[in-house]
Motif scaffolding. Structure first.
Motif, mmCIF file in Angstrom:
data_model
loop_
_atom_site.group_PDB
_atom_site.id
_atom_site.type_symbol
_atom_site.label_atom_id
_atom_site.label_comp_id
_atom_site.label_asym_id
_atom_site.label_seq_id
_atom_site.Cartn_x
_atom_site.Cartn_y
_atom_site.Cartn_z
ATOM 1 N N LYS A 23 78.196 91.120 23.190
ATOM 2 C CA LYS A 23 78.635 89.814 22.688
ATOM 3 C C LYS A 23 78.704 88.793 23.830
ATOM 4 O O LYS A 23 78.325 87.626 23.649
ATOM 5 N N LEU A 24 79.162 89.209 25.007
ATOM 6 C CA LEU A 24 79.223 88.291 26.151
ATOM 7 C C LEU A 24 77.825 87.787 26.513
ATOM 8 O O LEU A 24 77.629 86.593 26.757
ATOM 9 N N VAL A 25 76.866 88.692 26.552
ATOM 10 C CA VAL A 25 75.496 88.309 26.915
ATOM 11 C C VAL A 25 74.906 87.394 25.830
ATOM 12 O O VAL A 25 74.349 86.331 26.129
ATOM 13 N N ASP A 26 75.051 87.794 24.569
ATOM 14 C CA ASP A 26 74.471 86.997 23.465
ATOM 15 C C ASP A 26 75.119 85.609 23.388
ATOM 16 O O ASP A 26 74.423 84.600 23.206
ATOM 17 N N ASP A 27 76.443 85.567 23.506
ATOM 18 C CA ASP A 27 77.134 84.275 23.375
ATOM 19 C C ASP A 27 76.797 83.362 24.544
ATOM 20 O O ASP A 27 76.652 82.150 24.361
ATOM 21 N N LEU A 28 76.667 83.941 25.745
ATOM 22 C CA LEU A 28 76.313 83.108 26.895
ATOM 23 C C LEU A 28 74.905 82.522 26.717
ATOM 24 O O LEU A 28 74.672 81.351 27.028
ATOM 25 N N ALA A 29 73.997 83.321 26.201
ATOM 26 C CA ALA A 29 72.629 82.830 25.968
ATOM 27 C C ALA A 29 72.666 81.666 24.960
ATOM 28 O O ALA A 29 71.961 80.666 25.136
ATOM 29 N N ALA A 30 73.507 81.781 23.940
ATOM 30 C CA ALA A 30 73.612 80.703 22.939
ATOM 31 C C ALA A 30 74.194 79.442 23.578
ATOM 32 O O ALA A 30 73.739 78.323 23.286
#
Ligand SMILES: [Fe+2]
Ligand SMILES: [Fe+2]
Length: 139
Positions: A23-30
């Protein structure tokens, strides 16, 4: 540098840690994508603040796991890992504040994502899992 992208190879084998990491990686990409088009909108700052809270909660989870370690090597790991969590969070907060001031921090966000993966997930967290298993602590 493209945004950090989740890979299944980053799984460390602890369900909650893996869920947080993804979730940290996905949310940062967003957030990175949103910053590119919009600069410092209040909505982006809200997303960044949520992300910082998310990282802080993630660090707390790992630090609770580290409290169970007792061997000298593991205690050394705990000290270094906790220090790195704090330094990372400060760095992320500085980026957030620079974005709030209107600075272009797209590159800084890229390197934040790369660091999250390289230092926290890959280096320290795999080591943490190894130390827990070594002391017979169930994940
Ligand atoms: Fe960590
Ligand atoms: Fe982590």
């Amino acid at each position: 540098m493209p945004p950090a992208i989740w890979s299944e190879t980053y799984r460390v084998g602890h369900a909650d840690m893996d869920h947080h990491h993804r979730k940290l990686v996905d949310d940062l990409a967003a957030i990175q994508q949103a910053v590119i088009g919009n600069g410092a909108s209040p909505a982006i700052l809200d997303l960044l603040d949520d992300w910082l809270d998310q990282f802080a909660r993630h660090a707390q989870l790992e630090e609770r796991l580290m409290e169970r370690l007792s061997l000298p090597l593991a205690v050394e790991h705990r000290d270094a890992h906790v220090t790195e969590h704090v330094a990372f969070l400060h760095q992320a907060m500085e980026i957030r504040n620079a974005i709030a001031q209107g600075e272009d921090m797209a590159k800084a966000l890229d390197s934040l994502g790369a660091q999250l993966i390289a230092f926290d997930m890959i280096r320290r967290d795999f080591e943490l899992i190894g130390l827990l298993l070594h002391e017979g602590i169930a994940l």
